[in-house]
Design an enzyme around this catalytic site. Structure first.
Site, mmCIF file in Angstrom:
data_model
loop_
_atom_site.group_PDB
_atom_site.id
_atom_site.type_symbol
_atom_site.label_atom_id
_atom_site.label_comp_id
_atom_site.label_asym_id
_atom_site.label_seq_id
_atom_site.Cartn_x
_atom_site.Cartn_y
_atom_site.Cartn_z
ATOM 1 N N ASP A 143 0.797 -1.235 0.000
ATOM 2 C CA ASP A 143 0.000 0.000 0.000
ATOM 3 C C ASP A 143 0.829 1.285 0.000
ATOM 4 O OD1 ASP A 143 1.037 -0.061 2.561
ATOM 5 O OD2 ASP A 143 -0.888 0.051 3.600
ATOM 6 N N ASP A 170 3.584 -0.852 11.349
ATOM 7 C CA ASP A 170 3.119 0.474 10.959
ATOM 8 C C ASP A 170 2.515 1.115 12.199
ATOM 9 O OD1 ASP A 170 2.325 2.129 8.233
ATOM 10 O OD2 ASP A 170 0.933 2.475 9.881
ATOM 11 N N ARG A 200 -1.692 12.611 10.117
ATOM 12 C CA ARG A 200 -0.412 13.229 10.443
ATOM 13 C C ARG A 200 -0.188 14.411 9.523
ATOM 14 N NH1 ARG A 200 3.240 8.233 11.457
ATOM 15 N NH2 ARG A 200 2.172 8.078 13.449
ATOM 16 N N ARG A 228 8.753 3.464 11.763
ATOM 17 C CA ARG A 228 9.832 3.354 10.785
ATOM 18 C C ARG A 228 11.163 2.958 11.424
ATOM 19 N NH1 ARG A 228 9.406 8.636 7.715
ATOM 20 N NH2 ARG A 228 7.293 7.828 7.678
#
Length: 798
Positions: free
Chosen positions: A145, A210, A492, A689
């Site tokens: 995605d 994630d 975000r 991340r």
């Protein structure tokens, strides 16, 4: 079933000869790492055998085990339990003996499953390959995605992405097939929507690579965002460690109505708690107001809990979740959840570490930003604030969708607003984009006419992917450095996140408010009170949108985009070319040499906010997520250097010349100079991340010293053998200057709860000593000594 052993039975088609090395490896690993052994027969003891998902018919929901563990812990603690505690403690590896103290002890847990998006799955799978294990121990999936860039529209953008990213998609598909991981092809949709539709269920403990994995809390699960190394632990069948979370209760009363949406709940909470107020805690929503929120609305609220630093967020099981399970063809799970419902809601009289109360009947539509998701404004006031602050009032682009707000209900409410404008001959004054959350959502809103209404009002339907939300946006309407405003239904809005332009003022709100503002074209428009002028010159007011939370007919599944892992993967190859610019096999990090860290050079002393976007930028850098050396060229390029107030400009201590951060780090590494980063508050805020931890380790970093850390980033640093340390006295941040050298003492006696000393050596020859705190436990100290968590895993296999 929570161990490597499950796969002995799931792969019965393999010969005994082929299984023998696997069995030997598993036995050794289980003994070394404390992996409990189970047998498939244990799953047959349930009152009802219900599969976790349609894709894994032989992997069963273990409410019986959850119940057993909860009863053990409740008897030990002798008090009512919150819902969060029930689910977390219900997954303890050793509930009878695990030390449990909120905010202090580390829990050893057995998650039910793992989910990875394509950008982070590359490094996670590379690490799993390095582990030497032949199969994953728990159900795991990969979701494509993140690598699809928004340019002109869904189909063309998807075709282009498949072509550009063919090497990466092939690696993920073949690695999934080789190691028993389900693979969702590009175009399937956003990982969190796919999980909600297929894999989340009340009481599940799911970890995902994630930060917005908490989306699954909308279906009553504890779903936690982690780095890839954490996922590797779970996929290897090793107990996963998590600091015992505190629990923040949010009591909801009243009911949502009018323009107020579920998004406004979390926007309000973000304004209360700020971007670090949820750190180390699970946010647990409860109270009579919960029943006025749809299941996907609850997911929206949990999703954006990542923006307050929370470990995760969760709602109690109720009829709205049951309705969603039924509509997504999981009635068997809903019926089983009904049977175990007492374990899927909080105990009466349970205590929270902090309690917030929100009356939904009084809550007003909110819009947060710019540049930070916790700067909350009522929509009615944001125009005046923008005028006062000098923020651009004209809205250049309105963007709806993302993992936070791309459900059928979200699209329906936006279409309801758009339909009113069209009835008066109006279209959007701003550019307008729509991102469906999944192939199922895309197909269903096409069938039911929502997509066409949104196109008619001026919208472009993008691919089922993350797109502009994560910086995958080939934006053409402005130049970099041009001051402008956008409004989104995303989560975000850090500087430059959506379009890499630091002058883009991004505001976060609900999809219906985005749609209304895009039609009006200005931040000064309040749809609750203000009028628009129709094509006929008459004024009219938009009515509050009303839409079905779920389609009246069944969902249209759209195209089949799922790849099952084969039962026999013995012939499957996973190729990584040594000349590839996108993929790179990993080399082990160096082991600690047993000495204190002396004369560390300061690479950069960071000023102010430093998110994972600042440490390891996304957008165009996503293409290098599987190549550690190449992506390390973005290390800290967005961080502001306190010495000169600039980004990506630091002094080389040897040459005294200023240059890019990655180049300076590479110079130090080449010359054998170990270095350290000094940071401010909530360092590493944002995504899961782990590249933000891998890159400094790869380029010779040894420690990160800050006032405070975001949870996921702190864990990621530990996993890669770095030292995340905090000032015992936050004001000591001011004692360190970029030209100083630092020595960290006490590593030979490194122990939990024992501070380390830091000697600050100034250029004039003077020195001063400060104390540095850490949150390492014994296991994490072993990671540091071995050089990384992966190195330690390999040691235990030998």
């Amino acid at each position: 079933m929570h161990s490597v052993a499950r796969h002995f039975h799931a792969t019965s088609s393999l010969s005994v000869h082929k299984m023998a090395p696997y069995s030997l490896l598993v036995t050794r690993l289980q003994k070394a790492l404390g992996v409990r052994q189970y047998h498939v027969a244990s799953a047959l003891c349930q009152r009802a055998k219900v599969a976790m998902s349609h894709f894994e018919p032989n992997e069963y929901i273990r409410y019986d085990l959850l119940e057993k563990n909860i009863n053990i812990v409740r008897k030990r603690l002798n008090r009512p339990l919150t819902l969060s505690e029930k689910i977390v403690y219900g997954h303890l590896d050793d509930p009878a003996n695990q030390e449990i103290e909120r905010g202090k002890t580390y829990l050893r847990l057995r998650p039910d499953r793992v989910a990875m998006q394509d950008a982070t799955a590359q490094m996670a799978m590379l690490q799993f390959i390095s582990s030497g294990l032949p199969k994953v121990a728990v159900p795991s999936t990969i979701h494509c995605d993140h690598l699809i860039e928004a340019q002109v529209g869904g189909e063309k953008d998807l075709r282009r992405a498949k072509d550009i990213n063919q090497e990466v998609y092939n690696f993920l598909a073949t690695a999934g097939a080789k190691y028993g991981v389900g693979f969702w092809r590009p175009g399937s949709g956003i990982i969190h929507q796919i999980i909600l539709e297929n894999y989340a269920y009340p009481g599940v403990l799911l970890i995902g690579t994630d930060s917005h994995t908490p989306n699954g809390g909308g279906l009553g699960g504890i779903c936690i965002g982690v780095g890839g190394a954490d996922a590797v632990d779970v996929m290897a069948g090793i107990p996963w460690e998590l600091k015992c979370p505190k629990v923040i209760g949010v009591k909801l009363t009243g009911s949502l109505s009018g323009w107020t949406s579920p998004k406004d709940v979390i926007l309000k909470v973000a304004g209360i708690l700020t971007v670090k107020g949820g750190t180390g805690a699970i946010v647990e929503y409860h109270g009579p107001g919960v029943d006025s929120i749809s299941c996907t609305g609850m997911a929206t609220i949990c999703n954006m809990g990542a923006e307050i630093g929370a470990t995760t967020s969760v709602f109690p099981y109720n009829h709205r979740m049951k309705k969603y399970l039924n509509k997504t063809s999981r009635t068997d799970i809903a019926n089983l959840a009904d049977e175990f419902k007492d374990h899927l809601v909080p105990d009466p009289g349970c205590q929270y570490d902090q309690l917030i109360e929100i009356n939904l009947s009084e809550l007003k539509p909110h819009i947060n930003g710019p540049f930070t998701p916790d700067l909350a404004h009522p929509v009615a006031e944001v125009g005046a604030v923008a005028e006062k602050q000098g923020w651009p009032l004209d809205i250049r682009v309105g963007l709806i969708g993302s993992c936070t707000n791309s459900s059928y209900e979200d699209m329906g409410r936006s279409a309801a607003v758009a339909k009113q404008a069209l009835a008066h001959g109006l279209k959007c004054k701003s550019q307008f984009t729509i991102t469906p959350g999944s192939e199922q959502i895309r197909a269903t809103i096409e069938r039911d006419g929502y997509a066409q209404i949104l196109r008619d009002v001026g919208g472009i339907v993008l691919a089922n992917a993350c797109g502009p939300c994560i910086g995958q946006w080939d934006r053409k309407d402005i130049k970099k450095g041009e001051k402008n405003t956008i409004v989104t239904s995303y989560n975000r809005n850090f500087t430059g996140r959506n379009d890499a332009n630091p002058e883009t003022h991004a505001f976060v709100t609900s999809p219906e408010i985005v749609t209304a503002l895009a039609i009006a074209g200005t931040l000064k428009f309040n749809p609750e009170t203000d009028f628009l002028t129709g094509k006929d010159g008459k004024k009219f007011k938009l009515e509050a949108p009303d839409a079905d939370e779920l389609p009246q007919a069944e969902f249209d599944p759209g195209q089949d985009t799922y790849q099952h892992p084969p039962k026999d993967s013995s012939g499957q190859r996973v190729d990584v070319s040594p000349t590839s610019q996108r993929l790179q096999l990993l080399e082990p990090f160096d082991k600690w040499d047993g000495k204190d860290l002396e004369d560390l050079q300061i690479l950069i002393k960071v000023k102010g906010k430093c998110t994972t976007d600042h440490i390891s930028a996304a957008g165009p850098w996503l293409k290098f997520r599987g190549h550690l050396d190449n992506i390390s060229n973005n290390l800290l390029i967005g961080a502001i250097n306190v010495e000169n107030g600039k980004a990506n400009s630091v002094r080389n201590a040897v040459t005294q010349e200023f240059g890019p951060v990655p180049d300076t780090a590479r110079y130090y590494k080449e010359h054998g100079i170990r270095w350290v980063v000094v940071g401010d508050e909530n360092y590493g805020e944002g995504s899961s991340r782990e590249h933000a931890a891998l890159e400094p380790r790869h380029l010779g970093g040894r420690a990160i010293i800050t006032k405070s850390f975001a949870r996921i980033h702190e864990t990621n640093l530990k996993k890669q053998g770095l030292l995340p340390l905090t000032f015992a006295d936050p004001s000591d941040y001011n004692k360190i200057h970029p030209v100083d050298k630092l020595t960290i003492q006490g590593l030979k006696d490194f122990a939990p709860g024992k501070p380390l000393k830091c000697i600050i050596k100034h250029p004039n020859g003077t020195q001063e000593t400060i104390l540095l705190n850490h949150t390492f436990n014994e296991t994490q100290i072993e990671w540091f000594r071995a050089g990384s968590a992966l190195n330690r895993m390999k040691e235990l296999q030998q």
